[in-house]
Design an enzyme around this catalytic site. Structure first.
Site, PDB file in Angstrom:
ATOM      1  N   LYS A  27       0.834  -1.062   0.004  1.00 15.95           N
ATOM      2  CA  LYS A  27       0.032   0.014   0.084  1.00 15.95           C
ATOM      3  C   LYS A  27       0.896   1.097  -0.038  1.00 15.95           C
ATOM      4  CE  LYS A  27      -3.904  -1.987   2.354  1.00 15.95           C
ATOM      5  NZ  LYS A  27      -5.389  -1.419   2.169  1.00 15.95           N
ATOM      6  N   HIS A  37      -0.343  -7.983   8.855  1.00 16.66           N
ATOM      7  CA  HIS A  37      -0.609  -6.337   8.622  1.00 16.66           C
ATOM      8  C   HIS A  37      -0.325  -5.495   9.770  1.00 16.66           C
ATOM      9  CE1 HIS A  37      -2.801  -8.051   5.187  1.00 16.66           C
ATOM     10  NE2 HIS A  37      -3.705  -8.074   5.612  1.00 16.66           N
TER      11      HIS A  37
HETATM   12  C1  BG6 Z   1      -7.141  -9.309   4.486  1.00 16.36           C
HETATM   13  C2  BG6 Z   1      -7.935  -9.991   5.198  1.00 16.36           C
HETATM   14  O1  BG6 Z   1      -5.605  -9.833   4.574  1.00 16.36           O
HETATM   15  O2  BG6 Z   1      -6.986  -7.964   4.622  1.00 16.36           O
HETATM   16  C3  BG6 Z   1      -9.423  -9.441   5.331  1.00 16.36           C
HETATM   17  O3  BG6 Z   1      -7.800 -11.572   5.116  1.00 16.36           O
HETATM   18  C4  BG6 Z   1      -9.328  -7.899   5.325  1.00 16.36           C
HETATM   19  O4  BG6 Z   1     -10.077  -9.889   6.541  1.00 16.36           O
HETATM   20  C5  BG6 Z   1      -8.236  -7.317   4.606  1.00 16.36           C
HETATM   21  O5  BG6 Z   1     -10.744  -7.481   5.311  1.00 16.36           O
HETATM   22  C6  BG6 Z   1      -8.443  -5.838   4.574  1.00 16.36           C
HETATM   23  O6  BG6 Z   1      -7.396  -5.313   3.454  1.00 16.36           O
HETATM   24  P1  BG6 Z   1      -7.681  -3.814   2.872  1.00 16.36           P
HETATM   25  O7  BG6 Z   1      -6.776  -3.530   1.922  1.00 16.36           O
HETATM   26  O8  BG6 Z   1      -9.081  -4.036   2.299  1.00 16.36           O
HETATM   27  O9  BG6 Z   1      -7.555  -3.065   4.185  1.00 16.36           O
END
Ligand code: BG6
Length: 464
Positions: free
Chosen positions: A173, A231
């Site tokens: 990102k 994350h």
């Molecule tokens: C994913 C998870 O890795 O990341 C999901 O498995 C989550 O549960 C998603 O919703 C969120 O990613 P982003 O990029 O939409 O914030």
């Protein structure tokens, strides 16, 4: 642009999965539209998927993602070849080999459950498809420290670490990459980016939606494995690590690893797990499920820079808003000579990572009038909505070029599992919360003293 180190074929295991539909086909299409992808794409799918059927699915997924240009799609479709899809059958790998033709440096993308990695890796080796090859694997990498080590061992039997690309799409990102840039391209931050000036750090990843039909998957994972171990600890590492000696991948990974190793394993007394009311009615979810859809925790980083500075981390499904935001709270001025500051927020940095990208500073200024009273204002340094390349477009393109900087490394992933392992091994019962709330009340106590959670709000400021 292609270089001699670039992969010359892309082999896609799991081409009919959900991830392929939502992310991968749109990313490959975007790469083709920028003239950044011109290598054969070998797609594998289990069951009775013909190449035409896979192309139809790719077209639908790209159309659903937004822009669609027929000529660009035809270019993408012309790169696609198919191979047999049963991962336990040696013929599958013979047909991959055939589809690879003269390709000498393929990259294999395993968008499949980790339980299948072993069989696929062995199939690739026996058929000769693993030679000079790279491999991309998805998160979560394992279920805990032990299984992550076992997966690493399986992959390392065949692929050296520099040929393994573990995806954490948060690292692709723009706003997350900017955390590192913002910290180390500016002089003014470094003197205050430590325990002397920073009181605490809060990271909230809130999602307004529930599990979106992925109940079965979520039952296997839960919020801690799904987003905290990867994350959110990655975001923490980028916020807290020391400056790497250079921008090359090895230097970055080395510095990040030092930080992961300094994270103290979580104390169950400093963690709250929640589950939104209604989760147990989702398809694929057990009626007595103890899987968390919310987690709030206090993390400690035992370094000179961060000793005594808590990192409060929170994530959840079915919360009031979808937004990921970091708040870095600074300490109060050493002496309060104006009473206006007493009930006011202290200075802070607010780093909104999604859906908008915002960097702002919270400050106090004097209110118009005769008294020395103040009011809080936000100085917005940058405000943009997300645009440009998607994380998957960046990451797949980096992997094809052999650039591993934005991927996770074996030792760091294992260190991150070491942090969350105490909670996974001996989980406390989940506490129910109302959908649309900020999680269970118990989570409030994770934040200590006079501090409270900062709840991300709908972004009011104007894009510049
Ligand atoms: C994913 C998870 O890795 O990341 C999901 O498995 C989550 O549960 C998603 O919703 C969120 O990613 P982003 O990029 O939409 O914030």
């Amino acid at each position: 642009m292609s270089g001699t180190n670039d992969s010359d074929a892309f082999v896609f295991f799991g081409a009919t999965g959900d991830l392929a539909r939502k992310q991968i086909f749109p990313a490959l299409y975007a790469m083709v539209s920028r003239d950044a992808l011109n290598i054969p794409i070998v797609v594998l799918a289990r069951g009775s998927w013909t190449l035409d059927k896979i192309k139809d699915r790719a077209r639908e997924s790209i159309q659903a993602a937004g822009h669609f240009d027929a000529a660009t799609f035809e270019k993408l479709a012309s790169l696609m070849r198919s191979a047999e899809g049963d991962y336990s059958d040696p013929n599958t790998y013979a047909s991959v080999k055939k589809a690879l033709g003269l390709a000498a440096r393929p990259i294999h993308y395993l968008a499949i459950p980790p339980s299948m990695f072993g069989a696929v890796v062995q199939g690739l080796v026996k058929s000769g498809c693993a030679q000079n090859a790279r491999v991309i694997v998805e998160k979560p990498f394992g279920r805990d420290l032990e299984s992550a080590k076992a997966l690493d061992a399986t992959l390392h039997e065949v692929f050296p670490e520099q040929s393994i690309f573990r995806i954490d799409h948060y690292l692709g990102k723009e706003a997350v990459q900017n955390l590192l840039y913002f910290r180390f391209a500016n002089t003014f931050l470094e003197p205050i980016w430590n325990r002397n000036y920073i009181k605490d750090v809060q990271i909230t990843m809130a999602e307004k939606f529930g599990v979106q039909g992925r109940g079965g998957f979520y039952e296997e994972v839960g919020a801690i494995r799904d987003v905290v171990q990867n994350h959110l600890l990655q975001v923490t590492a980028l916020l807290a690590m020391d400056c790497p000696v250079s921008s090359d991948s090895q230097a970055m990974q080395a510095e990040k690893l030092r930080l992961f190793c300094a994270m103290r394993p979580l104390d169950p007394k400093e963690v709250v797990r929640g589950q939104f009311r209604g989760y147990r009615d989702e398809k694929g979810v057990a009626k007595d499920s103890q899987v968390e859809t919310f987690a709030a925790l206090r993390l400690h980083i035992d370094t000179w820079r961060w000793a005594g500075v808590p990192f409060f981390i929170r994530t959840g499904k079915s919360l009031p808003i979808s937004a990921t935001e970091v708040i870095v709270n600074l300490r109060k001025p050493p002496l309060a000579i104006f009473d206006s500051g007493a009930h006011m927020p202290t200075n802070y940095f607010r780093l909104r990572l999604s859906p908008e990208v915002v960097i702002s500073t919270g400050a106090l200024v004097k209110k118009n009038g005769e008294n020395m009273r103040g009011e809080p204002v936000e100085l917005i340094a940058r405000h943009r909505t997300q645009s440009g390349k998607s994380p998957y477009e960046r990451l797949l393109s980096d992997a094809i070029h052999g650039d591993s900087q934005s991927f996770t490394q074996d030792a760091s992933v294992e260190a991150a599992w070491r942090v969350v392992d105490p909670i996974l091994k001996d989980p406390l019962p989940v506490v129910e919360y109302e959908p649309g709330s900020w999680g269970p009340d118990a989570a409030k106590h994770i934040v200590q003293g006079d501090e409270a959670w900062h709840d991300p709000q709908v972004e009011q400021s104007q894009p510049c």
